[in-house]
Design a protein around this motif. Structure first.
Motif, PDB file in Angstrom:
ATOM      1  N   PRO A  83      44.018  40.142  36.152  1.00 20.60           N
ATOM      2  CA  PRO A  83      44.399  39.368  37.351  1.00 20.60           C
ATOM      3  C   PRO A  83      45.496  40.005  38.183  1.00 20.60           C
ATOM      4  O   PRO A  83      45.700  39.604  39.331  1.00 20.60           O
ATOM      5  CB  PRO A  83      44.854  38.021  36.750  1.00 20.60           C
ATOM      6  CG  PRO A  83      44.022  37.867  35.526  1.00 20.60           C
ATOM      7  CD  PRO A  83      43.914  39.260  34.970  1.00 20.60           C
ATOM      8  N   MET A  86      44.240  41.104  41.540  1.00 16.15           N
ATOM      9  CA  MET A  86      43.872  40.089  42.525  1.00 16.15           C
ATOM     10  C   MET A  86      45.125  39.624  43.257  1.00 16.15           C
ATOM     11  O   MET A  86      45.997  38.995  42.661  1.00 16.15           O
ATOM     12  CB  MET A  86      43.208  38.907  41.819  1.00 16.15           C
ATOM     13  CG  MET A  86      42.521  37.939  42.748  1.00 16.15           C
ATOM     14  SD  MET A  86      40.927  38.587  43.286  1.00 16.15           S
ATOM     15  CE  MET A  86      40.439  37.291  44.443  1.00 16.15           C
ATOM     16  N   VAL A  91      43.576  34.769  45.899  1.00 18.05           N
ATOM     17  CA  VAL A  91      43.286  33.648  45.002  1.00 18.05           C
ATOM     18  C   VAL A  91      43.418  32.338  45.759  1.00 18.05           C
ATOM     19  O   VAL A  91      42.603  31.416  45.606  1.00 18.05           O
ATOM     20  CB  VAL A  91      44.229  33.675  43.785  1.00 18.05           C
ATOM     21  CG1 VAL A  91      43.939  32.507  42.853  1.00 18.05           C
ATOM     22  CG2 VAL A  91      44.108  34.991  43.026  1.00 18.05           C
ATOM     23  N   ALA A 134      47.703  33.510  38.787  1.00 22.70           N
ATOM     24  CA  ALA A 134      47.860  34.875  39.311  1.00 22.70           C
ATOM     25  C   ALA A 134      48.904  35.653  38.535  1.00 22.70           C
ATOM     26  O   ALA A 134      48.786  36.878  38.384  1.00 22.70           O
ATOM     27  CB  ALA A 134      48.227  34.823  40.793  1.00 22.70           C
ATOM     28  N   LEU A 286      40.738  35.830  37.951  1.00 17.36           N
ATOM     29  CA  LEU A 286      40.097  36.961  38.639  1.00 17.36           C
ATOM     30  C   LEU A 286      38.640  36.705  38.984  1.00 17.36           C
ATOM     31  O   LEU A 286      38.256  36.787  40.158  1.00 17.36           O
ATOM     32  CB  LEU A 286      40.204  38.222  37.764  1.00 17.36           C
ATOM     33  CG  LEU A 286      39.454  39.460  38.277  1.00 17.36           C
ATOM     34  CD1 LEU A 286      40.083  39.955  39.585  1.00 17.36           C
ATOM     35  CD2 LEU A 286      39.453  40.567  37.229  1.00 17.36           C
ATOM     36  N   ALA A 290      37.395  36.036  42.900  1.00 15.97           N
ATOM     37  CA  ALA A 290      36.726  37.219  43.456  1.00 15.97           C
ATOM     38  C   ALA A 290      35.249  36.935  43.709  1.00 15.97           C
ATOM     39  O   ALA A 290      34.690  37.321  44.742  1.00 15.97           O
ATOM     40  CB  ALA A 290      36.895  38.407  42.516  1.00 15.97           C
ATOM     41  N   LYS A 453      49.208  45.435  47.577  1.00 15.99           N
ATOM     42  CA  LYS A 453      49.160  43.976  47.760  1.00 15.99           C
ATOM     43  C   LYS A 453      50.313  43.443  48.596  1.00 15.99           C
ATOM     44  O   LYS A 453      50.352  42.245  48.886  1.00 15.99           O
ATOM     45  CB  LYS A 453      49.164  43.292  46.391  1.00 15.99           C
ATOM     46  CG  LYS A 453      47.991  43.662  45.513  1.00 15.99           C
ATOM     47  CD  LYS A 453      47.979  42.864  44.229  1.00 15.99           C
ATOM     48  CE  LYS A 453      49.152  43.177  43.343  1.00 15.99           C
ATOM     49  NZ  LYS A 453      49.141  42.412  42.081  1.00 15.99           N
ATOM     50  N   SER A 489      40.083  41.216  51.442  1.00 15.86           N
ATOM     51  CA  SER A 489      40.616  40.844  50.133  1.00 15.86           C
ATOM     52  C   SER A 489      39.845  41.523  49.014  1.00 15.86           C
ATOM     53  O   SER A 489      40.432  42.035  48.049  1.00 15.86           O
ATOM     54  CB  SER A 489      40.564  39.319  49.954  1.00 15.86           C
ATOM     55  OG  SER A 489      41.329  38.655  50.940  1.00 15.86           O
ATOM     56  N   LEU A 490      38.513  41.553  49.144  1.00 13.04           N
ATOM     57  CA  LEU A 490      37.694  42.175  48.105  1.00 13.04           C
ATOM     58  C   LEU A 490      37.880  43.695  48.077  1.00 13.04           C
ATOM     59  O   LEU A 490      37.858  44.309  47.005  1.00 13.04           O
ATOM     60  CB  LEU A 490      36.224  41.831  48.337  1.00 13.04           C
ATOM     61  CG  LEU A 490      35.848  40.371  48.059  1.00 13.04           C
ATOM     62  CD1 LEU A 490      34.429  40.088  48.529  1.00 13.04           C
ATOM     63  CD2 LEU A 490      35.985  40.057  46.569  1.00 13.04           C
ATOM     64  N   VAL A 493      40.963  44.281  46.116  1.00 15.83           N
ATOM     65  CA  VAL A 493      40.707  44.155  44.683  1.00 15.83           C
ATOM     66  C   VAL A 493      40.007  45.411  44.162  1.00 15.83           C
ATOM     67  O   VAL A 493      40.342  45.922  43.085  1.00 15.83           O
ATOM     68  CB  VAL A 493      39.860  42.903  44.387  1.00 15.83           C
ATOM     69  CG1 VAL A 493      39.478  42.829  42.911  1.00 15.83           C
ATOM     70  CG2 VAL A 493      40.629  41.644  44.787  1.00 15.83           C
TER      71      VAL A 493
END
Length: 515
Positions: A83, A86, A91, A134, A286, A290, A453, A489-490, A493
């Motif tokens: 996590p 992420m 999240v 998270a 996660l 996701a 991030k 966001s993806l 990740v």
């Protein structure tokens, strides 16, 4: 080396001095003291919620993975740290879209059974839920390290006196691991106080959102600095707690020969309950957020040119921030033996939110923008300020692995190099740094993931028209275009997951008795 160490410490402390100077400059604040108190109380309440959630989730997961054998244990040992890849704001986007009043799940429930969930995601408790899942890996990793290093004779004594496994955990293992628990919870609370994207999206007004709001809405440096001062005090307190826990983490086992811990094999329902618990943590931290972002974004046509440019910008800042930070952390570590206070001073930056670091750099930023061509639109000056902010905040995070790597260099090695005529710098370059190279790489990976991030410092200090993936996701989320926010966001990740997997597997195998 002393000069370089002092310069590195100065890099970390100057933004903090800038915050204090701005707060005491006599400038008129645009936000009432009552609002400052309300934001501070909300921050404290959120920190308490996250502390409780992460302490329970991380401790139980670590105890199950270390002391019990069940299906999937070897995978969960490293996967429960994933996590970290992420971002907390991602999240929040996923759970708000799924569980909010107008979310997909509540809409379906009202249409099917006539009522929805009695839980509002855009609330203090919703933010506590999001940040708890998270940030629980901080506690999990700290407690796992503490449990792995428990003295076997203490557990054997408890079991020989008739203590059941749960009783041995509560009466022996947990008290001995209390310093590690305090350190892990302190790290989780540091990240909670530093978070901006998740709490801002969930409509929770914390001190960090107050810092950003005071600057962007009111344009008031004095107000932003006044919001930042309580965060600085909390940062210093949490850092002291974390360091005290780190110093005391191994008490009770000094002088005892390490032996493998007795592992209890779980069978039947207990084994599958342990498997389900670990899978639930991994899913909620996660896999579910996701997966939901991917599902909700699948029908949205992404703006690929903008995303590609933002990915390039994000990687540029990540690699550049990692390089600058590791160089400064290495200089600080080499000088720490003769100047131990410098490392403590620089460590304060890690507990300081990125928004606070950015506010501390606004005064020098204004001066730089007034003298460089292009002003605040100058990309080089803006990137330099961003790299400075990242280095000041994350130097302590890099310092830990760098210092551990340099500790492998014995004084006799350095004396031999100096006896052969090498200067102090040459001895460091030819002896110390090659031996510590794997640790330097680990430190760079740690900083890289954090920079990828980072949101508030980037929002405040970035040049015009210089977007990162986090900034694009935040812009879409502000417009409630969560399906569009899913793509950046993806991608974040996807960028963070490989280094996090490498780090988590490295940590999972770094235990006493391993080859």
């Amino acid at each position: 080396m002393r000069v370089l160490g002092l310069l590195a410490a100065l890099v970390a402390v100057l933004p903090l001095i800038g915050v204090v100077a701005a707060a005491l400059s006599g400038g008129e604040a645009d936000i009432a003291a009552a609002d400052l108190g309300r934001y501070a109380l909300t921050s404290a309440a959120l920190a308490l919620i996250v502390a409780g959630v992460t302490a329970v989730l991380g401790s139980v997961a670590a105890w199950l993975v270390v002391m019990h054998d069940f299906p999937g244990r070897s995978v969960f040992a490293w996967a429960l740290a994933l996590p970290f890849a992420m971002p907390a704001f991602a999240v929040a986007y996923a759970y708000a879209d799924l569980f909010d009043v107008a979310g997909e799940l509540n809409t379906w429930l009202r249409a099917t059974v006539g009522f929805g969930l009695p839980f509002r995601m855009r609330s203090l408790w919703g933010a506590g839920f999001v940040l708890g899942f998270a940030f629980f890996p901080y506690v999990y990793l700290a407690m796992r390290a503490a449990f792995v290093n428990l003295p076997v004779h203490a557990l054997e004594a408890a079991r020989s006196l008739g203590a059941a496994p749960r009783r041995a955990f509560l009466a022996v293992a947990l008290p001995m691991a209390r310093p590690a628990l305090a350190a892990g919870v302190a790290l989780a609370v540091m990240e909670t106080l530093a978070d901006y994207g998740a709490v801002q999206f969930l409509s929770v007004q914390t001190l960090t959102t107050g810092v950003v709001r005071a600057w962007f809405v009111y344009g008031s440096l004095a107000s932003a600095a006044q919001f930042a001062l309580p965060l600085l005090g909390a940062a210093a307190l949490l850092l002291w707690i974390e360091r005290a826990g780190r110093r005391s983490r191994s008490y009770g086992s000094a002088g005892a020969k390490w032996r493998p811990l007795p592992v209890t094999g779980l069978k039947g329902a207990k084994a599958w309950l342990a498997f389900a618990y670990c899978l639930l943590l991994l899913t909620l931290g996660l896999l579910l957020p996701a997966g939901w972002l991917a599902w909700s974004s699948i029908d949205v046509q992404p703006d690929w040119p903008r995303l590609i440019a933002a990915t390039r910008n994000t990687l540029t800042l990540g690699v550049g921030g990692a390089a600058v930070t590791v160089v400064l952390a290495t200089a600080l570590a080499l000088a720490a033996r003769s100047l131990p206070l410098t490392a403590r001073v620089a460590s304060l930056g890690y507990a300081t939110p990125g928004a606070v670091m950015a506010i501390g750099l606004l005064l020098p930023a204004a001066w730089i923008w007034s003298v460089v061509p292009g002003g605040s639109g100058n990309v080089v000056a803006g990137l330099a300020l961003l790299l400075y902010a990242y280095a000041a905040r994350l130097m302590a995070a890099a310092l830990e692995p760098v210092d551990a790597g340099l500790s492998r260099v014995t004084p006799s090695m350095i004396h031999a190099a100096r006896g052969l005529g090498a200067t102090e710098g040459a001895a460091a370059w030819r002896v110390q740094l090659p031996i510590a190279a794997p640790a330097l790489f680990t430190a760079a990976i740690v900083v890289l993931v954090d920079v990828l991030k980072e949101l508030p410092a980037t929002l405040i200090l970035r040049p015009f028209n210089f977007d990162t993936l986090a900034v694009i996701a935040d812009n879409y989320a502000r417009d409630e275009r969560l399906a569009n926010a899913g793509w950046p966001s993806l991608i974040l990740v996807a960028l963070a997951l490989p280094p996090v997997i490498w780090l988590s597997r490295k940590v999972a195998h770094a235990r006493p008795g391993s080859s």
